[in-house]
Design a protein around this motif. Structure first.
Motif: not given
Ligand SMILES: Oc1cc(-c2ccc(F)cc2)cc2cccnc12
Ligand SMILES: [Mg+2]
Length: 213
Positions: A38, A40, A46, A141-143, A169-170, A173-174, A198, A202
């Motif tokens: 997998w 990210m 999505k 879609d960064h941190w 995004d996200n 989660f996160p 995800i 998820k």
């Molecule tokens: O789309 C994302 C998903 C995850 C992610 C990390 C751990 C997981 F178990 C599930 C999802 C992290 C990201 C970090 C930065 C930008 N996008 C992310």
């Protein structure tokens, strides 16, 4: 040292996708993510929602915060008109290098401006350094901790205008609760949540926020 996961994804793309064919590059990244390891990237569930937003807005200028391996850059630019300006920002040198190769393999290198920098550094420079007046669309879609800081920087630097579509995004989660609360309650955006899992399992989703100007 042995290859990073991102380099293994790149190798798989180069070996299985068709040069100059963005859809085959996206399919290869998704397939590797499903069958091997997998990663990210925003992914196909999505990603399909993102496709719809891009088609609906048909942006001439677009900004992405968080290039990673270039999957969403390839995904969105493949739907943009030829003359559109697409800028993507990544702070991690190794990932940016992988993205450069994936973007080139997809044949989109002439349509994507990659910037290697912290987003907080480069946002105030976009008008002067990249001849941008404002963005029609932004993909965040960064941190998650930087989402709220950066959308406020975009506002302060007059890089949003009436109708700018900001997609993040996200949200689940996160998770970016402070960002979601801001865009939904500050009165400057018409904001809607769009669910998308995800890796097919998820629960997550993206927030689409249209700037009122
Ligand atoms: O789309 C994302 C998903 C995850 C992610 C990390 C751990 C997981 F178990 C599930 C999802 C992290 C990201 C970090 C930065 C930008 N996008 C992310
Ligand atoms: Mg993400």
């Amino acid at each position: 040292s042995d290859m990073s996961k991102e380099r293994r994804v790149l190798q798989y793309v180069l070996q299985t996708a068709s040069r100059g064919d963005p859809d085959s590059v996206l399919a290869a990244v998704d397939k590797y993510g499903r069958e091997k390891e997998w990663n990210m990237s925003v992914g196909d569930e999505k990603g399909a929602i993102l496709d719809r937003f891009v088609k609906e807005r048909a942006p001439q200028t677009m900004l992405e915060l968080g290039t990673y391996m270039g999957y969403s850059a390839v995904r969105m630019v493949r739907l943009l008109p030829q003359g559109a300006k697409f800028i993507t920002v990544e702070v991690n040198q190794d990932n940016a290098a992988v993205a450069k190769e994936i973007i080139a393999f997809a044949g989109l290198q002439d349509r994507i401006i990659q910037v290697l920098a912290e987003t907080a550094e480069v946002i105030p420079q976009l008008k002067s350094k990249f001849n941008v007046e404002s963005f029609d669309m932004v993909f965040i879609d960064h941190w998650k901790d930087f989402y709220l800081r950066d959308i406020k920087l975009l506002e302060q630097n007059k890089l949003l205008r009436k109708g700018t579509v900001v997609v993040a995004d996200n949200i689940i989660f996160p998770g970016a609760p402070d960002y979601a609360d801001y865009v939904r309650t500050c009165g400057k955006y018409e904001s809607t949540f769009h669910e998308g899992k995800i890796n097919g399992k998820k629960p997550d989703g993206m927030e689409k926020s249209v700037y009122r100007g």
